[in-house]
Design a protein around this motif. Sequence first.
Motif, mmCIF file in Angstrom:
data_model
loop_
_atom_site.group_PDB
_atom_site.id
_atom_site.type_symbol
_atom_site.label_atom_id
_atom_site.label_comp_id
_atom_site.label_asym_id
_atom_site.label_seq_id
_atom_site.Cartn_x
_atom_site.Cartn_y
_atom_site.Cartn_z
ATOM 1 N N LEU A 1 -16.466 -58.046 30.118
ATOM 2 C CA LEU A 1 -15.001 -57.862 30.451
ATOM 3 C C LEU A 1 -14.282 -57.590 29.140
ATOM 4 O O LEU A 1 -13.482 -56.555 29.014
ATOM 5 C CB LEU A 1 -14.221 -58.956 31.333
ATOM 6 C CG LEU A 1 -12.963 -58.720 31.688
ATOM 7 C CD1 LEU A 1 -12.629 -57.482 32.668
ATOM 8 C CD2 LEU A 1 -12.247 -59.962 32.522
ATOM 9 N N GLY A 2 -14.271 -58.579 28.172
ATOM 10 C CA GLY A 2 -13.257 -58.333 27.068
ATOM 11 C C GLY A 2 -14.049 -57.418 26.165
ATOM 12 O O GLY A 2 -13.280 -56.332 25.548
ATOM 13 N N GLY A 3 -15.373 -57.045 25.984
ATOM 14 C CA GLY A 3 -16.044 -56.219 25.194
ATOM 15 C C GLY A 3 -15.754 -54.757 25.628
ATOM 16 O O GLY A 3 -15.271 -53.862 25.112
ATOM 17 N N GLY A 4 -16.034 -54.436 26.992
ATOM 18 C CA GLY A 4 -15.803 -53.137 27.653
ATOM 19 C C GLY A 4 -14.449 -52.831 27.730
ATOM 20 O O GLY A 4 -14.181 -51.681 27.417
ATOM 21 N N GLY A 5 -13.455 -53.748 28.052
ATOM 22 C CA GLY A 5 -12.193 -53.418 27.930
ATOM 23 C C GLY A 5 -11.641 -52.889 26.674
ATOM 24 O O GLY A 5 -10.915 -51.893 26.559
ATOM 25 N N MET A 6 -11.867 -53.744 25.747
ATOM 26 C CA MET A 6 -11.484 -53.230 24.291
ATOM 27 C C MET A 6 -12.142 -51.900 23.870
ATOM 28 O O MET A 6 -11.306 -51.125 23.243
ATOM 29 C CB MET A 6 -11.652 -54.304 23.343
ATOM 30 C CG MET A 6 -10.855 -55.668 23.677
ATOM 31 S SD MET A 6 -11.157 -56.679 22.128
ATOM 32 C CE MET A 6 -12.802 -57.388 22.273
ATOM 33 N N LEU A 7 -13.277 -51.682 24.132
ATOM 34 C CA LEU A 7 -13.874 -50.355 23.715
ATOM 35 C C LEU A 7 -13.506 -49.181 24.318
ATOM 36 O O LEU A 7 -13.093 -48.195 23.732
ATOM 37 C CB LEU A 7 -15.603 -50.606 23.936
ATOM 38 C CG LEU A 7 -16.234 -49.264 23.582
ATOM 39 C CD1 LEU A 7 -16.054 -48.925 22.238
ATOM 40 C CD2 LEU A 7 -17.883 -49.591 23.952
ATOM 41 N N CYS B 1 -17.696 -54.344 35.503
ATOM 42 C CA CYS B 1 -18.926 -55.173 35.844
ATOM 43 C C CYS B 1 -18.725 -56.661 35.327
ATOM 44 O O CYS B 1 -19.229 -57.411 36.219
ATOM 45 C CB CYS B 1 -20.136 -54.692 35.352
ATOM 46 S SG CYS B 1 -20.773 -53.090 36.016
ATOM 47 N N GLY B 2 -18.198 -56.951 34.309
ATOM 48 C CA GLY B 2 -18.084 -58.212 33.901
ATOM 49 C C GLY B 2 -17.122 -58.975 34.712
ATOM 50 O O GLY B 2 -17.200 -60.110 35.182
ATOM 51 N N LEU B 3 -15.874 -58.159 35.295
ATOM 52 C CA LEU B 3 -15.033 -58.833 36.225
ATOM 53 C C LEU B 3 -15.636 -59.151 37.484
ATOM 54 O O LEU B 3 -15.591 -60.432 38.163
ATOM 55 C CB LEU B 3 -13.865 -57.727 36.388
ATOM 56 C CG LEU B 3 -12.720 -58.335 37.191
ATOM 57 C CD1 LEU B 3 -12.095 -59.759 36.703
ATOM 58 C CD2 LEU B 3 -11.559 -57.187 37.472
ATOM 59 N N ALA B 4 -16.531 -58.268 37.830
ATOM 60 C CA ALA B 4 -17.200 -58.422 39.214
ATOM 61 C C ALA B 4 -18.285 -59.482 39.127
ATOM 62 O O ALA B 4 -18.338 -60.288 39.943
ATOM 63 C CB ALA B 4 -17.888 -57.122 39.534
ATOM 64 N N ALA B 5 -19.152 -59.733 37.804
ATOM 65 C CA ALA B 5 -20.000 -60.918 37.793
ATOM 66 C C ALA B 5 -18.939 -62.244 37.834
ATOM 67 O O ALA B 5 -19.411 -63.026 38.348
ATOM 68 C CB ALA B 5 -20.512 -60.863 36.562
ATOM 69 N N LEU B 6 -17.779 -62.163 37.035
ATOM 70 C CA LEU B 6 -17.051 -63.492 37.161
ATOM 71 C C LEU B 6 -16.558 -63.992 38.514
ATOM 72 O O LEU B 6 -16.558 -65.115 39.031
ATOM 73 C CB LEU B 6 -15.883 -63.203 36.237
ATOM 74 C CG LEU B 6 -16.416 -63.196 34.657
ATOM 75 C CD1 LEU B 6 -14.849 -62.769 33.817
ATOM 76 C CD2 LEU B 6 -16.761 -64.517 34.260
ATOM 77 N N VAL C 1 -18.684 -50.898 40.005
ATOM 78 C CA VAL C 1 -18.872 -52.247 40.937
ATOM 79 C C VAL C 1 -20.172 -51.742 42.062
ATOM 80 O O VAL C 1 -20.930 -52.523 42.275
ATOM 81 C CB VAL C 1 -17.710 -52.829 41.621
ATOM 82 C CG1 VAL C 1 -18.027 -53.836 42.480
ATOM 83 C CG2 VAL C 1 -16.758 -53.039 40.448
ATOM 84 N N PHE C 2 -19.970 -50.657 42.591
ATOM 85 C CA PHE C 2 -20.875 -49.918 43.722
ATOM 86 C C PHE C 2 -22.423 -50.102 42.851
ATOM 87 O O PHE C 2 -23.119 -50.490 43.531
ATOM 88 C CB PHE C 2 -20.449 -48.827 44.032
ATOM 89 C CG PHE C 2 -21.159 -48.016 45.073
ATOM 90 C CD1 PHE C 2 -21.278 -48.284 46.519
ATOM 91 C CD2 PHE C 2 -22.358 -47.105 44.589
ATOM 92 C CE1 PHE C 2 -22.119 -47.719 47.262
ATOM 93 C CE2 PHE C 2 -23.055 -46.529 45.495
ATOM 94 C CZ PHE C 2 -23.154 -46.813 46.784
ATOM 95 N N PHE C 3 -22.404 -49.756 41.673
ATOM 96 C CA PHE C 3 -23.572 -49.301 41.260
ATOM 97 C C PHE C 3 -24.267 -50.757 40.845
ATOM 98 O O PHE C 3 -25.283 -51.130 40.731
ATOM 99 C CB PHE C 3 -23.684 -48.314 40.097
ATOM 100 C CG PHE C 3 -23.751 -46.947 40.406
ATOM 101 C CD1 PHE C 3 -24.895 -46.368 40.615
ATOM 102 C CD2 PHE C 3 -22.713 -46.320 40.706
ATOM 103 C CE1 PHE C 3 -25.100 -45.306 40.894
ATOM 104 C CE2 PHE C 3 -22.890 -44.944 41.087
ATOM 105 C CZ PHE C 3 -23.998 -44.527 41.125
ATOM 106 N N PHE C 4 -23.242 -51.739 40.125
ATOM 107 C CA PHE C 4 -23.531 -53.073 39.704
ATOM 108 C C PHE C 4 -23.913 -53.948 41.008
ATOM 109 O O PHE C 4 -24.987 -54.431 40.841
ATOM 110 C CB PHE C 4 -22.469 -53.633 39.213
ATOM 111 C CG PHE C 4 -22.220 -54.779 38.755
ATOM 112 C CD1 PHE C 4 -23.161 -55.398 37.608
ATOM 113 C CD2 PHE C 4 -21.955 -56.082 39.461
ATOM 114 C CE1 PHE C 4 -23.202 -56.653 37.140
ATOM 115 C CE2 PHE C 4 -21.896 -57.411 38.908
ATOM 116 C CZ PHE C 4 -22.684 -57.542 37.876
ATOM 117 N N ALA C 5 -23.198 -53.808 41.991
ATOM 118 C CA ALA C 5 -23.551 -54.695 43.255
ATOM 119 C C ALA C 5 -24.969 -53.983 43.786
ATOM 120 O O ALA C 5 -25.766 -54.805 44.326
ATOM 121 C CB ALA C 5 -22.663 -54.704 44.405
ATOM 122 N N SER C 6 -25.370 -52.746 43.718
ATOM 123 C CA SER C 6 -26.318 -52.195 44.279
ATOM 124 C C SER C 6 -27.714 -52.572 43.714
ATOM 125 O O SER C 6 -28.686 -52.806 43.850
ATOM 126 C CB SER C 6 -26.450 -50.456 44.181
ATOM 127 O OG SER C 6 -25.346 -50.335 45.120
#
Length: 341
Positions: free
Chosen positions: A195-201, A241-246, A58-63
Motif C-alpha cells: 500500500l505504501g510503496g505502490g501509492g508513493m510510486l 492490492c496492499g489495501l485489499a490484502a489488509l 482488486v479483481f485480478f488480485f482476488a482472482s
Amino acid sequence: MQREQRIDVLLATSVTVGVLGQWLVTSYAVMDDLHVASPLMALPEWTPATWLLQTLPVFFFASGYAQSESSSAPRLRTMPTFLLAWTAGTAVLSVNGFSLATIGEILGPAMQPLWFLVPYLLLTAIAPWLRRAVLRYGWTTVLVPAVCVALVDFVRFIWPSSGWLGYVNAVSAWAVPFLLGLAWRQGRINGVWLLGGGGMLAAALIALGDYSISMVDVPGAPMSNVAPPTAALHAFGCAQCGLAALAGDRLGRRATGSRITAVISDAAFPLYLWHQTALALISLATVRLGPISGLTSQPTGAAWLTLRLAWMPVCATVLIGLLVLARPPKPRRRLPRGRRL
C-alpha cells in the motif's frame, strides 16, 4: 476449494464499484451524431476521484487468490453469446442508417471489457504454472512482469512512434496483481508495504512523469493509463492490492458470508463483460428522443453527474436482464435407461 467470504467481498466490491464507475464517467451523447463523451473532460478537478473508481487490480488480485488452489477455468459460456449479440447488433445499426464512425463510437466502450477479460482468461488458463512459480520464488515472481511494464513504458516515452508497444502491457500489467493474489494465499506479501510503496510510486510517476492523473479511460484525453496499461496504473494497482490484502486479513478466512456478495462474485465475469452493453442499449433506445439529461446529453457539470446517478437503477435493471437472457440453458438431466416420461 472451500468458499471464503473475503474473496466474495473483494470480487463483489471490485466489480460493483468498477461497473458503477464506468457508467458514471461514460456517456453516449446525442449531438449532431452519437459520440462517446466523459464528464471528466468538463470537470477535470474530479479526476482524482478515478482512483476510487478503478478497481480492476482488486479483481485480478482476488482472482489470483481464488485460483491458487484450483486449476478450473472461468466460465466462458457467455463470451460467444456476447460476441454474437454485438455482431448482430452491428448489422442492425448499419441497416438503420448509423454511419461506420458512429458504430465505431458505440462499439468502443462496449468492447472495452475485452481488453481486461482476455488477459484474465490467459492468466487463469496458465494459473497452475504461475502457482508453481510463486511457490518456488515467492513474491519476487512479480518482478518479471513489473520490469516488463517499466521497460515498455521507457521505450514508449523515448521513442514516441512505438506507442503500439504499450499493448504488451495488456498482459504483463494485469499479471502483477494476479501473481500478488497467488502470493497472498501463501502468506508471502506484506499489505502495508504494498500500500505504501505502490501509492508513493504512483504519485511520483504522475508528478514527475508524463502520466495522466486519471486511472480510468477518458475519451478525448491525450494520455490514458488504461489503454494501454502504464507503469502508473501498475504502481496504483500494487497499492490497491496492499489495501485489499489488509482488508481481507481483517475479514479472515471465514467460509460464511452475505448471499448477495456470493451471487455478485459468481457473476463477476459476465457482469463486467455486459455492463457497457446495458448503457449502450438504453442510449440507443432513446436516441430518437434527442439529448436526455444525465443520459445522452453532453456532460457539462456536476448537475449532469447527479442526474446520471438517477439513471443507475435503470442501467442495473437492463444489465440484470441481459445476464438472464445470455445465461446458457442448464444441461438436461439424463434419465436412467428403462424410465419414460
